[in-house]
Design an enzyme around this catalytic site. Structure first.
Site, PDB file in Angstrom:
ATOM      1  N   LYS A 151       0.831  -1.190   0.000  1.00 23.71           N
ATOM      2  CA  LYS A 151       0.000   0.000   0.000  1.00 23.71           C
ATOM      3  C   LYS A 151       0.873   1.251   0.000  1.00 23.71           C
ATOM      4  O   LYS A 151       2.026   1.145   0.377  1.00 23.71           O
ATOM      5  CB  LYS A 151      -0.947  -0.017   1.198  1.00 23.71           C
ATOM      6  CG  LYS A 151      -0.234   0.236   2.536  1.00 23.71           C
ATOM      7  CD  LYS A 151      -1.222   0.355   3.649  1.00 23.71           C
ATOM      8  CE  LYS A 151      -1.684   1.779   3.789  1.00 23.71           C
ATOM      9  NZ  LYS A 151      -1.253   2.426   5.031  1.00 23.71           N
ATOM     10  N   ASP A 180      -2.482  -6.124   2.400  1.00 21.39           N
ATOM     11  CA  ASP A 180      -3.031  -5.323   3.495  1.00 21.39           C
ATOM     12  C   ASP A 180      -2.615  -6.083   4.751  1.00 21.39           C
ATOM     13  O   ASP A 180      -3.172  -7.132   5.060  1.00 21.39           O
ATOM     14  CB  ASP A 180      -4.558  -5.239   3.404  1.00 21.39           C
ATOM     15  CG  ASP A 180      -5.126  -4.361   4.512  1.00 21.39           C
ATOM     16  OD1 ASP A 180      -4.642  -4.468   5.659  1.00 21.39           O
ATOM     17  OD2 ASP A 180      -6.044  -3.583   4.243  1.00 21.39           O
ATOM     18  N   HIS A 181      -1.618  -5.571   5.453  1.00 22.39           N
ATOM     19  CA  HIS A 181      -0.990  -6.411   6.480  1.00 22.39           C
ATOM     20  C   HIS A 181      -1.949  -6.762   7.618  1.00 22.39           C
ATOM     21  O   HIS A 181      -1.740  -7.734   8.328  1.00 22.39           O
ATOM     22  CB  HIS A 181       0.323  -5.806   6.982  1.00 22.39           C
ATOM     23  CG  HIS A 181       0.168  -4.703   7.980  1.00 22.39           C
ATOM     24  ND1 HIS A 181      -0.159  -3.431   7.628  1.00 22.39           N
ATOM     25  CD2 HIS A 181       0.304  -4.696   9.330  1.00 22.39           C
ATOM     26  CE1 HIS A 181      -0.217  -2.669   8.717  1.00 22.39           C
ATOM     27  NE2 HIS A 181       0.064  -3.419   9.766  1.00 22.39           N
ATOM     28  N   LYS A 185      -2.809 -10.584  10.383  1.00 24.61           N
ATOM     29  CA  LYS A 185      -2.726 -10.649  11.849  1.00 24.61           C
ATOM     30  C   LYS A 185      -3.501 -11.861  12.359  1.00 24.61           C
ATOM     31  O   LYS A 185      -4.615 -12.130  11.917  1.00 24.61           O
ATOM     32  CB  LYS A 185      -3.279  -9.364  12.476  1.00 24.61           C
ATOM     33  CG  LYS A 185      -2.374  -8.153  12.237  1.00 24.61           C
ATOM     34  CD  LYS A 185      -2.911  -6.915  12.939  1.00 24.61           C
ATOM     35  CE  LYS A 185      -2.200  -5.655  12.474  1.00 24.61           C
ATOM     36  NZ  LYS A 185      -1.027  -5.293  13.254  1.00 24.61           N
ATOM     37  N   ASP A 238      -5.007   6.309   4.818  1.00 28.17           N
ATOM     38  CA  ASP A 238      -3.945   5.500   5.422  1.00 28.17           C
ATOM     39  C   ASP A 238      -4.519   4.295   6.176  1.00 28.17           C
ATOM     40  O   ASP A 238      -3.912   3.224   6.197  1.00 28.17           O
ATOM     41  CB  ASP A 238      -3.140   6.388   6.392  1.00 28.17           C
ATOM     42  CG  ASP A 238      -1.912   5.703   6.947  1.00 28.17           C
ATOM     43  OD1 ASP A 238      -1.181   5.075   6.151  1.00 28.17           O
ATOM     44  OD2 ASP A 238      -1.679   5.784   8.165  1.00 28.17           O
ATOM     45  N   HIS A 243      -7.241  -1.004   6.033  1.00 23.17           N
ATOM     46  CA  HIS A 243      -7.304  -1.868   7.216  1.00 23.17           C
ATOM     47  C   HIS A 243      -8.693  -1.912   7.846  1.00 23.17           C
ATOM     48  O   HIS A 243      -9.229  -2.973   8.140  1.00 23.17           O
ATOM     49  CB  HIS A 243      -6.308  -1.393   8.278  1.00 23.17           C
ATOM     50  CG  HIS A 243      -4.912  -1.202   7.744  1.00 23.17           C
ATOM     51  ND1 HIS A 243      -4.360  -2.026   6.802  1.00 23.17           N
ATOM     52  CD2 HIS A 243      -3.958  -0.283   8.037  1.00 23.17           C
ATOM     53  CE1 HIS A 243      -3.118  -1.618   6.535  1.00 23.17           C
ATOM     54  NE2 HIS A 243      -2.860  -0.572   7.267  1.00 23.17           N
ATOM     55  N   LYS A 343      -4.007   9.173  15.207  1.00 21.66           N
ATOM     56  CA  LYS A 343      -2.649   9.192  15.748  1.00 21.66           C
ATOM     57  C   LYS A 343      -2.652   9.989  17.055  1.00 21.66           C
ATOM     58  O   LYS A 343      -3.492  10.866  17.242  1.00 21.66           O
ATOM     59  CB  LYS A 343      -1.703   9.882  14.769  1.00 21.66           C
ATOM     60  CG  LYS A 343      -1.677   9.253  13.375  1.00 21.66           C
ATOM     61  CD  LYS A 343      -0.589   8.223  13.251  1.00 21.66           C
ATOM     62  CE  LYS A 343      -0.502   7.653  11.863  1.00 21.66           C
ATOM     63  NZ  LYS A 343       0.036   6.291  11.851  1.00 21.66           N
TER      64      LYS A 343
HETATM   65  C1  BG6 Z   1       0.152   1.308   8.268  1.00 26.39           C
HETATM   66  C2  BG6 Z   1      -0.058   2.803   8.285  1.00 26.39           C
HETATM   67  O1  BG6 Z   1      -0.486   0.745   7.152  1.00 26.39           O
HETATM   68  O2  BG6 Z   1      -0.376   0.749   9.441  1.00 26.39           O
HETATM   69  C3  BG6 Z   1       0.555   3.414   9.520  1.00 26.39           C
HETATM   70  O3  BG6 Z   1       0.527   3.377   7.123  1.00 26.39           O
HETATM   71  C4  BG6 Z   1       0.073   2.725  10.754  1.00 26.39           C
HETATM   72  O4  BG6 Z   1       0.268   4.812   9.576  1.00 26.39           O
HETATM   73  C5  BG6 Z   1       0.229   1.212  10.622  1.00 26.39           C
HETATM   74  O5  BG6 Z   1       0.803   3.197  11.860  1.00 26.39           O
HETATM   75  C6  BG6 Z   1      -0.406   0.485  11.784  1.00 26.39           C
HETATM   76  O6  BG6 Z   1      -0.079  -0.872  11.711  1.00 26.39           O
HETATM   77  P1  BG6 Z   1      -0.013  -1.769  13.026  1.00 26.39           P
HETATM   78  O7  BG6 Z   1       0.224  -3.155  12.519  1.00 26.39           O
HETATM   79  O8  BG6 Z   1       1.098  -1.229  13.852  1.00 26.39           O
HETATM   80  O9  BG6 Z   1      -1.341  -1.596  13.686  1.00 26.39           O
END
Ligand code: BG6
Length: 495
Positions: A151, A180-181, A185, A238, A243, A343
């Site tokens: 992404k 999409d990580h 999870k 973002d 997500h 944030k």
């Molecule tokens: C990313 C965003 O995709 O996901 C970041 O670009 C964000 O802004 C992050 O901090 C959050 O990922 P995780 O796995 O730490 O919840």
């Protein structure tokens, strides 16, 4: 079963993502015995590293970011599989050396390996690299050659469509892995198990029993050194477009018939398509944006967003977003899904709350009602990893008095000897195994953009007048409280 032999090329090999996430993930897969018998990781980039220097650079990443550090020389064994090729991704000729490298491995190993191109590069480089890659013969092997795209996937619907059009003209959809990580999870994947491996939730998983759903992805970090990227993005692009909408899909999707990648993805796309698209004029009734000012966070003085590096001092980019979605189908008719992310919030927590309707008839004496609370299922994704079901219990004693209690499934207590793999481990293994179920298909990405576009457009058209409008260490702007309070609810913050 281990995946078959694989060569993994990482564009942007010397970059941050590789050092923090990719190599640590592959390293942990190696420790757990999931890497193929034969594999090679080849970093590509403009920095002039020797193989050894590159390994040193990655080894620092292991010490800092990996969930397991170097022990008993494992890193040494693993790092033998790593090499580096300096490469100018804009230079056509250098792509031939990738094929040559693969041929060498083929000869050495005596097998025809998977070839994975991981594009850990700035989004503007993706089209060009993809185009150049597609000219090498290797890529015409749709069974073994795969390309992984990070992404942000597009900046809006239009650019996402263009990118999809380009990529699908160069590769088969099956070869394209859009990451999409969040989908990797452990606790997110468990939502499928919770909903579809148990008979007791599904009958009540609808408008008749559920009052509303909340999804919170709160972060305590600011934009840090990513101001340049974030100015082009903001919280909606973002976090929500990808997500959070994916989490919403996991909660709202219809039961899949099997675990085939396209079956799962069809069910998710159906949710995205059913989400009500707001008129731009009504966006303000459904969506709230915020931006953090300066202030104090956990005893430390922090800058406001507009003072961050590489951020416009008048920036209107949002660092917080809350949206009320409706899914217009039978199951979810009139059930609000409230989502929020931001944030510099008070607490780092990603959690999904399903709030149930009240019992239809209340037979208890009035005084029993004092602490009465509706049933609630809370799915904590991170950093807490548990699922809790809140229900009423009789307080011990001679009167009929009730109080809410939690029945808790905690990952660490239930599986004390097992460790959760990181999202990137799971997803990289999927890529090697050729399983795209937890990756975004072209239409899925576009459907998600369609959901957020009216909000993006409305916000662009009407600049905010009150930015910055929330303090670090808070739960976001007041308007977000009002958004949910109008419906008689409040945001649920876990203690
Ligand atoms: C990313 C965003 O995709 O996901 C970041 O670009 C964000 O802004 C992050 O901090 C959050 O990922 P995780 O796995 O730490 O919840």
């Amino acid at each position: 079963k281990k995946p078959k032999a694989s060569v993994i090329f990482i564009f942007g090999g010397s970059g941050d993502l590789n050092q923090r996430k990719l190599t640590p993930a592959l390293y942990n897969l190696f420790i757990d015995g999931w890497m193929p018998e034969k594999f090679a990781i080849v970093g590509l980039g403009r920095t002039q590293y020797s193989d050894d220097k590159f390994r040193d650079h990655l080894s620092k990443g292991i010490q800092e970011f990996s969930r397991r550090k170097e022990k008993n020389g494992i890193w040494k064994d693993f790092s033998q599989h790593i090499s580096y090729m300096p490469m100018d991704a804009e230079d056509d000729a250098s792509y031939k050396s990738l094929s040559d490298r693969v041929k060498e491995y083929e000869k050495d190993w005596g097998v025809n390996p998977n070839v994975i191109f991981y594009l850990a590069v700035a989004p503007q480089l993706v089209p060009d690299i993809a185009q150049k890659l597609s000219t090498i013969k290797l890529c015409s092997d749709t069974q073994t050659t795969r390309i992984v795209v990070e992404k942000p996937f597009g900046h809006d619907l239009k650019s996402a469509r263009e990118l999809n059009k380009l990529l699908t003209s160069l590769f088969d959809e099956d070869q394209i892995y859009r990451i999409d990580h969040y989908l990797g999870k452990e606790t997110v994947q468990n939502i499928l198990a919770l909903r579809f491996a148990n008979a007791m939730f599904e009958p009540i998983w609808n408008r008749n029993y559920i009052d509303h759903v909340q999804i919170t992805v709160a972060e305590t970090v600011g934009v840090e050194e990513r101001g340049g990227y974030y100015e082009q993005s903001g919280a909606l692009r973002d976090m929500v477009q990808n997500h959070i909408l994916q989490l919403l899909c996991m909660v709202a999707m219809e039961p899949p018939v099997n675990f085939e990648a396209n079956e799962i993805r069809n069910k998710k796309v159906a949710v995205l398509n059913a989400i009500r698209k707001f008129d731009r004029a009504e966006v303000q009734n459904y969506a709230v944006r915020g931006q953090y000012g300066d202030g104090w966070l956990k005893g430390k003085k922090v800058k406001g967003y507009r003072q961050e590096e590489k951020v416009n001092p008048q920036s209107n980019v949002e660092t917080y977003a809350a949206v009320k979605f409706y899914i217009d189908n039978w199951r979810w008719h009139r059930i609000p899904f409230y989502v929020r992310t931001g944030k510099y919030l008070h607490q780092k927590t990603s959690v999904i709350t399903i709030q149930f309707r009240p019992a239809p008839h209340y037979a208890f004496p009035a005084e029993a009602a004092e602490t009465w609370r509706p049933n609630r299922l809370t799915i904590s994704i991170q950093p807490e990893m548990d699922i809790r079901l809140r229900f009423q219990a009789k307080r011990p004693g001679q009167t009929m008095s009730l109080s809410p209690v939690d029945m808790i499934f905690s990952y660490t207590e239930a599986y004390p000897d097992e460790h959760e793999p990181e999202a990137y481990e799971t997803l990289l293994l999927d890529v090697m195994e050729g399983n795209p179920a937890q990756f975004m298909r072209a239409d899925q990405v576009e459907a998600a953009w369609e959901v957020v576009m009216p909000i993006i457009e409305a916000w662009e058209q009407r600049p905010p007048i009150d930015f910055p409008n929330y303090a670090p260490d808070s739960w976001g702007p007041e308007d977000a409280e009002a958004l949910i309070a109008r419906d008689g609810h409040n945001w649920i913050n876990l203690p």
